[in-house]
Design a protein around this motif. Structure first.
Motif, PDB file in Angstrom:
ATOM      1  N   CYS A  70       0.826  -1.214   0.000  1.00 30.70           N
ATOM      2  CA  CYS A  70       0.000   0.000   0.000  1.00 30.70           C
ATOM      3  C   CYS A  70       0.857   1.259   0.000  1.00 30.70           C
ATOM      4  O   CYS A  70       0.524   2.231  -0.679  1.00 30.70           O
ATOM      5  CB  CYS A  70      -0.976  -0.014   1.172  1.00 30.70           C
ATOM      6  SG  CYS A  70      -2.291  -1.237   0.953  1.00 30.70           S
ATOM      7  N   ASP A  71       1.972   1.223   0.723  1.00 33.51           N
ATOM      8  CA  ASP A  71       2.894   2.359   0.688  1.00 33.51           C
ATOM      9  C   ASP A  71       3.435   2.561  -0.722  1.00 33.51           C
ATOM     10  O   ASP A  71       3.529   3.689  -1.213  1.00 33.51           O
ATOM     11  CB  ASP A  71       4.055   2.162   1.664  1.00 33.51           C
ATOM     12  CG  ASP A  71       3.660   2.366   3.114  1.00 33.51           C
ATOM     13  OD1 ASP A  71       2.522   2.832   3.374  1.00 33.51           O
ATOM     14  OD2 ASP A  71       4.479   2.036   3.997  1.00 33.51           O
ATOM     15  N   GLU A  74       0.711   4.010  -2.939  1.00 28.86           N
ATOM     16  CA  GLU A  74       0.517   5.421  -2.626  1.00 28.86           C
ATOM     17  C   GLU A  74       1.590   6.272  -3.298  1.00 28.86           C
ATOM     18  O   GLU A  74       1.297   7.313  -3.892  1.00 28.86           O
ATOM     19  CB  GLU A  74       0.534   5.623  -1.118  1.00 28.86           C
ATOM     20  CG  GLU A  74       0.176   7.015  -0.689  1.00 28.86           C
ATOM     21  CD  GLU A  74       0.037   7.139   0.815  1.00 28.86           C
ATOM     22  OE1 GLU A  74      -0.763   7.975   1.244  1.00 28.86           O
ATOM     23  OE2 GLU A  74       0.735   6.418   1.557  1.00 28.86           O
ATOM     24  N   LYS A  78       1.228   9.115  -6.521  1.00 23.03           N
ATOM     25  CA  LYS A  78       1.625  10.518  -6.431  1.00 23.03           C
ATOM     26  C   LYS A  78       2.141  10.986  -7.782  1.00 23.03           C
ATOM     27  O   LYS A  78       1.986  12.128  -8.147  1.00 23.03           O
ATOM     28  CB  LYS A  78       2.699  10.700  -5.355  1.00 23.03           C
ATOM     29  CG  LYS A  78       2.147  10.625  -3.955  1.00 23.03           C
ATOM     30  CD  LYS A  78       3.245  10.822  -2.925  1.00 23.03           C
ATOM     31  CE  LYS A  78       2.662  10.730  -1.521  1.00 23.03           C
ATOM     32  NZ  LYS A  78       3.714  10.808  -0.505  1.00 23.03           N
ATOM     33  N   ARG A  83      -6.726   5.167 -10.477  1.00 24.31           N
ATOM     34  CA  ARG A  83      -7.594   4.788  -9.369  1.00 24.31           C
ATOM     35  C   ARG A  83      -8.038   3.342  -9.466  1.00 24.31           C
ATOM     36  O   ARG A  83      -8.915   2.908  -8.751  1.00 24.31           O
ATOM     37  CB  ARG A  83      -8.838   5.679  -9.301  1.00 24.31           C
ATOM     38  CG  ARG A  83      -8.601   7.141  -8.957  1.00 24.31           C
ATOM     39  CD  ARG A  83      -7.513   7.443  -8.095  1.00 24.31           C
ATOM     40  NE  ARG A  83      -7.469   7.668  -6.709  1.00 24.31           N
ATOM     41  CZ  ARG A  83      -6.297   7.716  -6.056  1.00 24.31           C
ATOM     42  NH1 ARG A  83      -5.173   7.497  -6.632  1.00 24.31           N
ATOM     43  NH2 ARG A  83      -6.277   7.971  -4.782  1.00 24.31           N
ATOM     44  N   CYS A 124      -6.458  -0.808   0.150  1.00 20.71           N
ATOM     45  CA  CYS A 124      -6.385   0.191  -0.925  1.00 20.71           C
ATOM     46  C   CYS A 124      -7.715   0.929  -1.076  1.00 20.71           C
ATOM     47  O   CYS A 124      -7.738   2.139  -1.288  1.00 20.71           O
ATOM     48  CB  CYS A 124      -6.012  -0.478  -2.255  1.00 20.71           C
ATOM     49  SG  CYS A 124      -4.271  -0.856  -2.395  1.00 20.71           S
ATOM     50  N   LEU A 128      -6.673   4.365   0.444  1.00 16.27           N
ATOM     51  CA  LEU A 128      -6.182   5.092  -0.722  1.00 16.27           C
ATOM     52  C   LEU A 128      -7.266   5.431  -1.734  1.00 16.27           C
ATOM     53  O   LEU A 128      -7.001   6.123  -2.706  1.00 16.27           O
ATOM     54  CB  LEU A 128      -5.078   4.275  -1.429  1.00 16.27           C
ATOM     55  CG  LEU A 128      -3.888   3.869  -0.576  1.00 16.27           C
ATOM     56  CD1 LEU A 128      -2.946   2.998  -1.383  1.00 16.27           C
ATOM     57  CD2 LEU A 128      -3.174   5.093  -0.035  1.00 16.27           C
ATOM     58  N   GLU A 129      -8.470   4.913  -1.524  1.00 15.51           N
ATOM     59  CA  GLU A 129      -9.579   5.097  -2.469  1.00 15.51           C
ATOM     60  C   GLU A 129      -9.189   4.618  -3.869  1.00 15.51           C
ATOM     61  O   GLU A 129      -9.470   5.258  -4.872  1.00 15.51           O
ATOM     62  CB  GLU A 129     -10.054   6.547  -2.475  1.00 15.51           C
ATOM     63  CG  GLU A 129     -10.610   6.975  -1.138  1.00 15.51           C
ATOM     64  CD  GLU A 129     -11.039   8.428  -1.107  1.00 15.51           C
ATOM     65  OE1 GLU A 129     -10.834   9.156  -2.093  1.00 15.51           O
ATOM     66  OE2 GLU A 129     -11.589   8.831  -0.064  1.00 15.51           O
ATOM     67  N   VAL A 130      -8.509   3.466  -3.886  1.00 14.26           N
ATOM     68  CA  VAL A 130      -8.091   2.820  -5.124  1.00 14.26           C
ATOM     69  C   VAL A 130      -8.824   1.491  -5.220  1.00 14.26           C
ATOM     70  O   VAL A 130      -8.865   0.732  -4.260  1.00 14.26           O
ATOM     71  CB  VAL A 130      -6.560   2.570  -5.118  1.00 14.26           C
ATOM     72  CG1 VAL A 130      -6.135   1.717  -6.297  1.00 14.26           C
ATOM     73  CG2 VAL A 130      -5.807   3.887  -5.112  1.00 14.26           C
TER      74      VAL A 130
END
Length: 166
Positions: A70-71, A74, A78, A83, A124, A128-130
């Motif tokens: 997840c990191d 993210e 960037k 998405r 996610c 992250l809204e993924v």
């Protein structure tokens, strides 16, 4: 949670379920029998320290994979704000073993790898809204894709193939 923590019947049962393992698989991992695992879960016997330690280590390994993946996602987003992602999961132990020999020491069973993918999908979405879609590896379709695209076998190319399945 300490790796030496004693687990009671309910805890060992739900830990096993959260990992997506059968009682037989826990028996194999903990060098015990399925009957012993079922006895632990029924509260008829004390949970084996080896079983508790092994399952807690697997859960911790999965959680670290979730965090690290997840990191990474993210950071990727960037630079490239997508998405939607796809992750390959493996329908059988043989396929998992063939394509992921590097994970066998940490996550020896396909169910554990697929559990990690499921947890990553949930994390996610929530954090992250993924949206992540889990795609079962179809070996023949994947081979055809590689041949068509002139690609070699790699984790990255499996991910590219999975993206074409969305």
């Amino acid at each position: 949670m300490s790796k030496n923590a004693e687990l009671n019947a309910i805890e060992i049962t739900y830990l096993r379920h959260s990992l997506g393992l059968s009682a037989a698989q826990v028996a194999e991992l903990s060098k015990s029998t399925e009957a012993q695992v079922l006895a632990w879960e029924a509260g008829e016997a004390d949970v084996s320290g080896l079983a508790a330690k092994k399952l807690l280590e697997l859960d911790e390994t999965i959680e670290m994979q979730v965090l690290n993946t997840c990191d990474g996602i993210e950071e990727l987003f960037k630079k490239e704000p997508k998405r939607h992602l796809s992750f390959v999961v493996y329908p059988t132990q043989a396929i998992y073993t063939q394509y992921n020999p590097e994970f066998l020491s940490a996550l020896p069973l396909t169910e554990l790898y697929n559990t990690a993918a499921w947890r990553i999908k949930k994390e996610c979405k929530l954090v992250l809204e993924v949206d992540v879609t889990l795609i079962a590896l179809d070996v023949e379709a994947y081979k055809a894709y590689r041949e068509k695209e002139g690609l070699k076998e790699s984790r990255e190319n499996r991910a590219k193939w999975a993206a074409t399945q969305l």
